[in-house]
Design a protein around this motif. Structure first.
Motif, PDB file in Angstrom:
ATOM      1  N   ALA A  56      -8.583   5.657  11.110  1.00  0.00           N
ATOM      2  CA  ALA A  56      -7.713   6.856  11.977  1.00  0.00           C
ATOM      3  C   ALA A  56      -6.851   5.822  12.495  1.00  0.00           C
ATOM      4  O   ALA A  56      -6.795   5.299  13.615  1.00  0.00           O
ATOM      5  CB  ALA A  56      -8.777   7.607  13.105  1.00  0.00           C
ATOM      6  N   GLY A  57      -5.663   5.629  11.937  1.00  0.00           N
ATOM      7  CA  GLY A  57      -4.489   5.017  12.267  1.00  0.00           C
ATOM      8  C   GLY A  57      -3.389   4.899  11.496  1.00  0.00           C
ATOM      9  O   GLY A  57      -3.998   4.841  10.004  1.00  0.00           O
ATOM     10  N   GLY A  58      -2.229   4.717  11.415  1.00  0.00           N
ATOM     11  CA  GLY A  58      -1.191   4.544  10.103  1.00  0.00           C
ATOM     12  C   GLY A  58      -0.850   3.089   9.802  1.00  0.00           C
ATOM     13  O   GLY A  58       0.259   3.068   9.291  1.00  0.00           O
ATOM     14  N   ALA A  59      -1.537   2.103  10.197  1.00  0.00           N
ATOM     15  CA  ALA A  59      -0.992   0.813   9.965  1.00  0.00           C
ATOM     16  C   ALA A  59      -0.630   0.843   8.360  1.00  0.00           C
ATOM     17  O   ALA A  59      -1.660   1.260   7.360  1.00  0.00           O
ATOM     18  CB  ALA A  59      -2.181  -0.304  10.120  1.00  0.00           C
ATOM     19  N   THR A  60       0.440   0.321   7.983  1.00  0.00           N
ATOM     20  CA  THR A  60       0.825   0.280   6.752  1.00  0.00           C
ATOM     21  C   THR A  60      -0.108  -0.609   5.752  1.00  0.00           C
ATOM     22  O   THR A  60      -0.162  -0.240   4.434  1.00  0.00           O
ATOM     23  CB  THR A  60       2.233  -0.211   6.556  1.00  0.00           C
ATOM     24  OG1 THR A  60       3.092   0.534   7.353  1.00  0.00           O
ATOM     25  CG2 THR A  60       2.810  -0.350   5.008  1.00  0.00           C
ATOM     26  N   LYS A  61      -0.586  -1.535   6.205  1.00  0.00           N
ATOM     27  CA  LYS A  61      -1.763  -2.543   5.774  1.00  0.00           C
ATOM     28  C   LYS A  61      -2.845  -1.726   4.893  1.00  0.00           C
ATOM     29  O   LYS A  61      -3.346  -2.278   3.897  1.00  0.00           O
ATOM     30  CB  LYS A  61      -2.088  -3.556   6.448  1.00  0.00           C
ATOM     31  CG  LYS A  61      -2.935  -3.393   7.608  1.00  0.00           C
ATOM     32  CD  LYS A  61      -3.132  -4.560   8.338  1.00  0.00           C
ATOM     33  CE  LYS A  61      -3.968  -4.346   9.375  1.00  0.00           C
ATOM     34  NZ  LYS A  61      -4.306  -5.675  10.193  1.00  0.00           N
ATOM     35  N   TRP A  62      -3.305  -0.762   5.418  1.00  0.00           N
ATOM     36  CA  TRP A  62      -4.457   0.054   4.966  1.00  0.00           C
ATOM     37  C   TRP A  62      -4.060   0.618   3.668  1.00  0.00           C
ATOM     38  O   TRP A  62      -5.074   0.686   2.673  1.00  0.00           O
ATOM     39  CB  TRP A  62      -4.710   1.297   5.865  1.00  0.00           C
ATOM     40  CG  TRP A  62      -4.693   1.152   7.165  1.00  0.00           C
ATOM     41  CD1 TRP A  62      -4.630   2.131   8.282  1.00  0.00           C
ATOM     42  CD2 TRP A  62      -5.478   0.083   8.046  1.00  0.00           C
ATOM     43  NE1 TRP A  62      -4.888   1.888   9.714  1.00  0.00           N
ATOM     44  CE2 TRP A  62      -5.611   0.285   9.290  1.00  0.00           C
ATOM     45  CE3 TRP A  62      -6.401  -1.234   7.829  1.00  0.00           C
ATOM     46  CZ2 TRP A  62      -6.012  -0.599  10.360  1.00  0.00           C
ATOM     47  CZ3 TRP A  62      -6.686  -1.852   8.612  1.00  0.00           C
ATOM     48  CH2 TRP A  62      -6.617  -1.770   9.966  1.00  0.00           C
ATOM     49  N   GLY A  63      -2.908   0.796   3.246  1.00  0.00           N
ATOM     50  CA  GLY A  63      -2.325   1.015   1.872  1.00  0.00           C
ATOM     51  C   GLY A  63      -1.819   0.133   0.891  1.00  0.00           C
ATOM     52  O   GLY A  63      -1.942   0.157  -0.027  1.00  0.00           O
ATOM     53  N   SER A  64      -1.332  -0.973   1.734  1.00  0.00           N
ATOM     54  CA  SER A  64      -0.555  -1.908   0.765  1.00  0.00           C
ATOM     55  C   SER A  64      -1.450  -3.117   0.438  1.00  0.00           C
ATOM     56  O   SER A  64      -0.944  -3.560  -0.407  1.00  0.00           O
ATOM     57  CB  SER A  64       0.738  -2.133   1.635  1.00  0.00           C
ATOM     58  OG  SER A  64       0.220  -2.990   2.840  1.00  0.00           O
ATOM     59  N   ASP A  65      -2.269  -3.492   1.369  1.00  0.00           N
ATOM     60  CA  ASP A  65      -3.252  -4.646   1.239  1.00  0.00           C
ATOM     61  C   ASP A  65      -4.123  -4.223  -0.148  1.00  0.00           C
ATOM     62  O   ASP A  65      -4.775  -3.301  -0.250  1.00  0.00           O
ATOM     63  CB  ASP A  65      -3.899  -4.731   2.381  1.00  0.00           C
ATOM     64  CG  ASP A  65      -5.045  -6.072   2.319  1.00  0.00           C
ATOM     65  OD1 ASP A  65      -4.391  -7.230   2.692  1.00  0.00           O
ATOM     66  OD2 ASP A  65      -6.113  -5.941   1.941  1.00  0.00           O
ATOM     67  N   THR A  66      -4.259  -5.521  -0.831  1.00  0.00           N
ATOM     68  CA  THR A  66      -4.983  -5.680  -1.987  1.00  0.00           C
ATOM     69  C   THR A  66      -6.257  -6.261  -1.695  1.00  0.00           C
ATOM     70  O   THR A  66      -7.093  -6.306  -2.752  1.00  0.00           O
ATOM     71  CB  THR A  66      -4.265  -5.946  -3.372  1.00  0.00           C
ATOM     72  OG1 THR A  66      -4.055  -7.276  -2.974  1.00  0.00           O
ATOM     73  CG2 THR A  66      -3.003  -5.084  -3.370  1.00  0.00           C
ATOM     74  N   ALA A  67      -6.311  -7.106  -0.863  1.00  0.00           N
ATOM     75  CA  ALA A  67      -7.357  -7.966  -0.637  1.00  0.00           C
ATOM     76  C   ALA A  67      -9.007  -7.163   0.073  1.00  0.00           C
ATOM     77  O   ALA A  67      -9.942  -7.800   0.264  1.00  0.00           O
ATOM     78  CB  ALA A  67      -7.146  -9.057   0.283  1.00  0.00           C
ATOM     79  N   HIS A  68      -8.468  -5.925   0.495  1.00  0.00           N
ATOM     80  CA  HIS A  68      -9.514  -5.079   0.971  1.00  0.00           C
ATOM     81  C   HIS A  68      -9.724  -3.782   0.400  1.00  0.00           C
ATOM     82  O   HIS A  68      -9.257  -2.586   0.991  1.00  0.00           O
ATOM     83  CB  HIS A  68      -9.110  -5.000   2.531  1.00  0.00           C
ATOM     84  CG  HIS A  68      -9.133  -6.196   3.351  1.00  0.00           C
ATOM     85  ND1 HIS A  68      -7.936  -6.981   3.351  1.00  0.00           N
ATOM     86  CD2 HIS A  68     -10.023  -6.880   4.309  1.00  0.00           C
ATOM     87  CE1 HIS A  68      -8.154  -7.957   4.213  1.00  0.00           C
ATOM     88  NE2 HIS A  68      -9.220  -8.011   4.669  1.00  0.00           N
ATOM     89  N   PRO A  69     -10.390  -3.991  -0.813  1.00  0.00           N
ATOM     90  CA  PRO A  69     -10.333  -2.633  -1.600  1.00  0.00           C
ATOM     91  C   PRO A  69     -11.325  -1.425  -1.068  1.00  0.00           C
ATOM     92  O   PRO A  69     -11.394  -0.435  -1.427  1.00  0.00           O
ATOM     93  CB  PRO A  69     -10.968  -3.007  -2.991  1.00  0.00           C
ATOM     94  CG  PRO A  69     -11.639  -4.501  -2.614  1.00  0.00           C
ATOM     95  CD  PRO A  69     -11.069  -5.157  -1.465  1.00  0.00           C
TER      96      PRO A  69
END
Length: 415
Positions: free
Chosen positions: A147-160
């Motif tokens: 519940a938050g819009g941080a861009t890294k939730w979708g762009s990061d590939t190290a946290h599948p």
């Protein structure tokens, strides 16, 4: 801080669509068999799914607690009337972190290690969710629809094992930039932002989106979540006489900034607030006369708009919320987001090939235009190879009277 917690347990009802049987853990097994050989079944049996959520039920962001309560109400409804998710009743355990990252770590570890939950749905906030995503990914526990819009939730590939839900702050900032460039192509802009990844994400992406245009940022002021008020920052920004004020803050501080803006005399900027702070329920105490013309964005239908009362999905939502979430304001944006994200979780879990943590992880990253009735028309859940942003479309809205009015058309920020 006294820990706040609530739980929803399943009750008997007819089952939903059957999911491919890949084995369950029963009372003791932790891995599946059959086609799901070796996959994790901690927290899930043939009849139950144990979920854990972490919300700020207290503290400076406690307004968001309505989302957790509405999520609980959704699972109550699902258990009672739909038999849970593919015949599995949802047992939902929610803990309070007070919007404090160290407390998020403590409560998340308790959910995973003591309560043995199947998945974390969700954690709320950028700094708080960031505090636990390494831990959850190392343990291979799904951190679903943060519940938050941080861009890294979708762009990061190290946290599948982690994924967001709402439009990213990159998408939101791009939408505001497009609107400002259209409405005031030579605007000067002042920015109030929370001094963490949430505020900086919005600011950095807005700055990138207006680069090369006539729109210029001329003043910036940050605040800490421990600050008692942001009125001094707003006074400093008012001195810039900027044409636009970007208010990238959480609900408490958004309301403070709107009130301070109303007291700054002849400064009358176009005031833009974020989707995470635009619940009219939270804004009304500032005074309806002081919030006219405020701009934000939307991706869900507005539960406070009487015109939506004829919408079958909205009528059903309000009816079920009254039945299973007594005391929750049905017009609250946070309530509808909590309900809608829980609906999204249920559909994502139902689509999983295996009823395992791995199955849920794969399902949340392969959503094929899943319709969610309370999202705006034209908005659905879609992820895939190289795209871990479930919602990338939103629409600008403006406050008129005591409700939001949509402006223009859907803005698709994909890519």
């Amino acid at each position: 801080m006294r820990t706040k917690v609530f739980r929803v347990a399943g009750v008997t009802a007819a089952a939903m669509l059957a999911l491919t049987a890949c084995g369950g853990r029963g009372d003791t097994a932790t891995t599946a068999g059959g086609d799901c050989q070796g996959q994790q079944t901690v927290g899930i049996t043939d009849t139950t799914i144990e979920l854990g959520g972490v919300y700020p039920l207290s503290g400076p962001a406690s307004a968001y607690g309505e989302a957790g309560k509405a999520g609980k109400a959704y699972f109550d409804y699902l258990n009672a009337e739909k038999g849970g998710i593919n015949g599995r009743k949802v047992e939902y355990l929610v803990r309070d972190d007070g919007y404090q990252p160290p407390k998020t770590v403590e409560e998340t570890r308790r959910l995973v290690e003591q309560d043995q939950v199947f998945a974390i749905f969700p954690t709320l906030g950028t700094a708080t969710s960031s505090a636990v995503w390494d831990y959850l990914n190392q343990r291979k526990v799904p951190q679903v629809f943060v519940a938050g819009g941080a861009t890294k939730w979708g762009s990061d590939t190290a946290h599948p094992w982690t994924i967001g839900w709402q439009p990213s702050y990159r998408s939101e900032a791009r939408a505001y930039a497009k609107y400002v460039r259209q409405e005031r192509p030579d605007a000067t802009v002042a920015v109030l932002y929370q001094n963490d990844d949430f505020g900086k994400d919005l600011l950095d992406n807005f700055r990138a989106a207006v680069a090369g245009s006539g729109v210029r940022i001329v003043a910036e002021q940050s605040y800490e979540v421990t600050d008692p008020t942001v009125e001094p920052q707003v006074r400093n920004l008012a001195a810039s006489k900027a044409d636009v004020l970007l208010n990238f803050s959480t609900p408490k501080f958004t309301a403070q900034a709107l009130a301070a803006d109303a007291r700054t005399g002849d400064w009358n900027p176009l005031h833009v607030i974020t989707t995470v702070s635009n619940s009219v329920t939270t804004l009304k105490p500032v005074g309806v006369e002081n919030i006219q013309g405020v701009v934000s964005a939307a991706y869900t239908k507005d539960p406070a708009d009487p015109a939506r009362d004829a919408d079958p999905a909205m009528r059903d939502y309000k009816d079920k919320l009254a039945r299973y979430g007594q005391g929750i304001d049905p017009t609250s944006n946070y309530a509808i987001i909590g309900w809608t994200s829980a609906d999204s979780f249920a559909k994502t879990m139902a689509a999983a090939t295996c009823p395992t943590r791995e199955g849920l992880r794969d399902s949340m990253r392969n959503l094929n235009n899943i319709p969610i009735d309370l999202l705006l028309p034209g908005v659905s859940l879609k992820t895939g190879n190289g795209d871990a942003f479930p919602i990338e479309a939103l629409q600008i809205q403006r406050l008129t009277g005591d409700r939001w009015s949509l402006v223009g058309s859907i803005i698709d920020t994909t890519g």
